[in-house]
Design an enzyme around this catalytic site. Sequence first.
Site, PDB file in Angstrom:
ATOM      1  N   GLU A   1       0.646  -1.299  -0.033  1.00  0.00           N
ATOM      2  CA  GLU A   1      -0.069  -0.118  -0.132  1.00  0.00           C
ATOM      3  C   GLU A   1       1.012   1.363  -0.071  1.00  0.00           C
ATOM      4  OE1 GLU A   1      -2.158  -3.066   2.832  1.00  0.00           O
ATOM      5  OE2 GLU A   1      -0.215  -2.823   2.101  1.00  0.00           O
TER       6      GLU A   1
ATOM      7  N   THR B   1      12.532 -44.446  -6.685  1.00  0.00           N
ATOM      8  CA  THR B   1      13.302 -43.204  -6.420  1.00  0.00           C
ATOM      9  C   THR B   1      14.908 -43.403  -6.660  1.00  0.00           C
ATOM     10  OG1 THR B   1      13.576 -43.605  -4.067  1.00  0.00           O
ATOM     11  CG2 THR B   1      11.767 -42.346  -4.694  1.00  0.00           C
TER      12      THR B   1
END
Length: 351
Positions: free
Chosen positions: A46, A155
Site C-alpha cells: 500500500e 526413487t
Amino acid sequence: MARALQLAARGLYTTTPNPRVGCVIVKDGQVLGEGWHERAGEPHAEIHALRAAGPAARGATAYVSLEPCSHHGRTPPCANALIDAGVARVVAAMRDPNPQVAGNGIELLTLTGVRAEVGLMAAEAEALNIGFVSRMTRGRPWLRLKTASSLDGKTALNNGQSQWITGAAARADVQRWRARSCAILTGVGTVLADDPQMTVRGLDIGRQPLKVVLDSRLRTPPTARILAGGALVIGAADLPERRAALSAAGAEVLLLPGADGRIDLEALLAELGRRGVNELQVEAGSVLNGALLAAGLVDEWLAYVAPKVMGDAARGLFGLPELTEMTACRDFRLHQLTQVGADLRLRLRPC
C-alpha cells in the site's frame, strides 16, 4: 484485483516471513499507483502504491490482495496510511489471518468513513499465501513434500544410483519451488547417502531457505555440505560430543524427542512455525516421507514422474507398513498436472 495479485506474486521468493501482497490504486477508471511488498522490514504494498499515486489518491479506490495491517510491526500500519491519504474505498481480497490484524484493519477503515469490502478473488489470494495462512491459523508451516520417481514409483536403483531420474527441466523447476520455500527439510539418511547442498541454485533471490536436517542420533558429519552457511539439525538423543562437533561446524542443534525416542514431528513443525517458516519443502528418502505421511502432516505432494521403469528391486517412495485392506490406502486428489520437459509434475493434496 487480478493486477494486485499479479503484483503480489513478484514477491514470491522474497517476502518471507511476511505475506505476498499487491496493491493498485484507481480513480475514474485510471490506475494512479501500483506497488507490492518486496521484503520484510521494507514498505508494504500500500505504501509503494500511495507514493506512486501522490495527492491524486484522495477519493480513490485501493485494491489490496490482503487486508491492510492495523498494527505497528517493523513498519507503521497501512490502514492508517490509506486513511491519511484520503482514500475513499478499500477492496481487500481476503482478511488477514494474523491475529494482530484479523479484521481490525477493515474495522479501522470503516470507523473513519472509508468504504471497506472483503472477498474479491479470495481463493486466489489465499493460494498465493497458503503458507502464511497455515502458520497464522495452525501455528505450523504448509508442508510440501517433493519427490522424483519413475513411472513405477521408484526413487533410486537398489545400489543407490538416482542421478538422474528426471530431466534438466524438472530439476530447474524444483529450484523454483525451493526458492519460494522458507525452509528445506531432509533426513540424515539422505545426507549420508547423497551429501546434498539443499540450496537454491540458478536463481538470484537474495536469500537461502533455512536448511533443516532430521537426525535422531546426530550422525550428520561435520563436513557435510548441507552445513555450509549454517543449518538446523534436529535430534532426539543428547550426544554431547556429536552435538559439539556439529555446533563447531556452524550448525544449530535442537533436541525434540518424542515419546517413542524418535523426533517429535509435530513439535518440529510448531518450532518452525515459531521461527516464521511459512512454506516447508521436504526433499527426503522413504523413511522420513513415510513418517510424515503416516502422521498426517503432508499438506501437498509435489510428485515429479519420469517416463521410465526401474523395476521391482529399485527403492520406493514411502516406507510404510504393509496394508491388507484397500480402505486403508491414503488417497490424494489431483490439484494440478503439468508437463515439465519430458517429465510430469503432479500437485496432489490429501483427500
